[in-house]
Motif scaffolding. Structure first.
Motif, PDB file in Angstrom:
ATOM      1  N   ASN A  56       0.622  -1.398   0.130  1.00  0.00           N
ATOM      2  CA  ASN A  56      -0.279  -0.124  -0.331  1.00  0.00           C
ATOM      3  C   ASN A  56       1.060   1.574   0.339  1.00  0.00           C
ATOM      4  N   SER A  58       2.679   4.577  -0.763  1.00  0.00           N
ATOM      5  CA  SER A  58       2.307   5.327  -2.417  1.00  0.00           C
ATOM      6  C   SER A  58       2.777   6.863  -1.777  1.00  0.00           C
ATOM      7  N   GLN A  72       2.784   6.376  -7.868  1.00  0.00           N
ATOM      8  CA  GLN A  72       1.889   7.239  -7.363  1.00  0.00           C
ATOM      9  C   GLN A  72       1.983   8.828  -6.640  1.00  0.00           C
ATOM     10  N   ASN A 163      -2.273   0.797 -13.119  1.00  0.00           N
ATOM     11  CA  ASN A 163      -2.634   0.349 -12.202  1.00  0.00           C
ATOM     12  C   ASN A 163      -1.039  -0.963 -12.138  1.00  0.00           C
ATOM     13  N   GLN A 193       3.872  -3.668  -7.824  1.00  0.00           N
ATOM     14  CA  GLN A 193       2.946  -3.238  -7.008  1.00  0.00           C
ATOM     15  C   GLN A 193       1.733  -3.137  -8.025  1.00  0.00           C
ATOM     16  N   TYR A 194       0.765  -4.137  -7.856  1.00  0.00           N
ATOM     17  CA  TYR A 194      -0.962  -4.114  -8.049  1.00  0.00           C
ATOM     18  C   TYR A 194      -2.078  -3.350  -7.682  1.00  0.00           C
ATOM     19  N   ARG A 195      -2.486  -2.338  -8.493  1.00  0.00           N
ATOM     20  CA  ARG A 195      -3.826  -1.862  -8.013  1.00  0.00           C
ATOM     21  C   ARG A 195      -4.842  -2.028  -8.659  1.00  0.00           C
ATOM     22  N   LYS A 199     -10.315  -1.337  -4.514  1.00  0.00           N
ATOM     23  CA  LYS A 199      -8.898  -0.828  -3.641  1.00  0.00           C
ATOM     24  C   LYS A 199      -8.192  -2.342  -3.161  1.00  0.00           C
ATOM     25  N   TYR A 201      -4.711  -4.182  -2.447  1.00  0.00           N
ATOM     26  CA  TYR A 201      -3.489  -3.838  -3.694  1.00  0.00           C
ATOM     27  C   TYR A 201      -2.404  -4.786  -3.124  1.00  0.00           C
TER      28      TYR A 201
END
Length: 370
Positions: A56, A58, A72, A163, A193-195, A199, A201
């Motif tokens: 998470n 960011s 981010q 993402n 990272q993958y989002r 929501k 993560y």
């Protein structure tokens, strides 16, 4: 520029995949403990959540926990500072970082971070005893030992998917032990990272992915000043090269909106070390321990955090083993572009470590213009 960025990201992804495939074969060739100061962490928010932020994170602190999270940071630059003291203030730890988006983040984000861990005023007793065995306390002097690391970070989106992001750190390490020895080293970290839109993560972080090495230079003349009956009492180590064992962290997080102003975030991690340790699951090749962290926020202004980490089998005095863990808690306050965080670790003396009070500050320039 976008084509060059895509090629760089593909190369980073290939390195991560090949590392995970081949690591068990190479694991036996590394030293168990090396550059431990780079395993302390950074940012009181992360400490408060038990270091469970790989999925998470960011903001600017992604430079330590997962450089992929730097994507981010898009509107303007961010900066962070942290100070911590350990072992009743004997050891001091400082961290500073800055993240700068390139062309609004469309060409990725770069970061720079600096780490220092030092112990000062250590007594030098190498000349305490002369050749005849006489003790002279007036010959005691003092020295300092310090570890430094400078990291450069880069992150961008993979396959032009906003993402999906990937990032890497390149780090230079300098360590010195008074006049006795110093070392230089170099290494790389990499993360993904993958989002999702709802929501969820997901994060992967491989620290020291290429193995971080240190090459030591020992001042044997200074080290060998303590002699007795013609024999040196301090001998220089024969092995002048350290190789740091890589570490792998996997994370999954979920963000929930409990109400219009109350939010909740939870993240679970699996922490892997490629050696035999006291972790909850351990073998000669790989060891693993789970950890969990949570964060409540009110109007994205006030934060309450808790988490646990370091789940291990701890040997007791009677020879039995007991499962222990290190609890953590923290709070935070955000006003416009300034965030102040505090963390308290090892509540209730659940582990052998001492209490640690950690403070950090983050500045987000973009918030001042909103």
């Amino acid at each position: 520029m976008k084509r060059k960025q895509t090629n760089t990201i593909k190369l980073l992804l290939l390195v991560i995949i090949s590392f995970i495939i081949n690591l068990p074969i190479k694991a036996q060739s590394f030293r168990k403990y090396s550059n431990e100061f780079l395993n302390i962490g950074a940012d009181a928010r992360a400490f408060g959540m038990g270091n469970n932020v790989v999925a998470n994170v960011s903001d600017v602190n992604s430079v330590y926990w997962n450089p992929a999270g730097l994507t981010q940071v898009t509107d303007s630059w961010q900066a962070a500072l942290m100070h911590a003291e350990y072992f009743q203030s004997i050891a001091k730890y400082e961290y500073a970082a800055v993240a700068i988006p390139l062309n609004g983040g469309t060409e990725g984000t770069v970061g720079i971070s600096l780490y220092r861990f030092a112990v000062d005023d250590i007594m030098n007793t190498t000349q305490l005893i002369d050749n005849q065995g006489n003790i002279d306390y007036n010959k005691i002097s003092r020295f300092s030992t310090a570890d430094y690391a400078l990291m450069g970070s880069y992150a961008g989106n993979l396959f032009n998917d906003p993402n999906l992001s990937v990032g890497a750190n390149a780090k230079i390490v300098y360590r010195h032990v008074g006049k006795f020895a110093n070392a230089f080293g170099f290494g790389l970290d990499a993360g993904l990272q993958y989002r999702t839109e709802d929501k969820f993560y997901f994060g992967v972080m491989v620290r020291d992915i290429t193995t971080t090495f240190n090459v030591w230079s020992v001042n044997e003349k200074e080290l060998n000043k303590m002699e007795l009956d013609g024999e040196t009492l301090n001998e220089a180590p024969e092995d002048k090269i350290e190789l740091t064992i890589p570490k792998l962290k996997l994370g999954v997080a979920k963000k929930l909106d409990i109400s219009e102003k109350i939010g909740f975030l939870a993240e679970a991690n699996l922490n892997f070390e490629f050696s035999k340790t006291n972790d909850l699951v351990s073998s000669d090749v790989v060891s693993m321990s789970p950890s969990l962290g949570v964060e409540f926020d009110y109007d994205n202004t006030v934060f309450l955090r808790a988490g646990f980490t370091n789940m291990q089998h701890e040997m007791q005095y009677d020879g039995t083993k007991k499962i222990t863990m290190q609890p953590n808690a923290g709070i935070g306050f955000k006003y416009r572009g300034v965030t102040v965080d505090y963390a308290l670790t090892n509540i209730g003396n659940a582990s052998v470590a001492l209490y640690s009070n950690i403070f950090s500050v983050k500045i987000d320039i973009a918030e001042f213009h909103r």
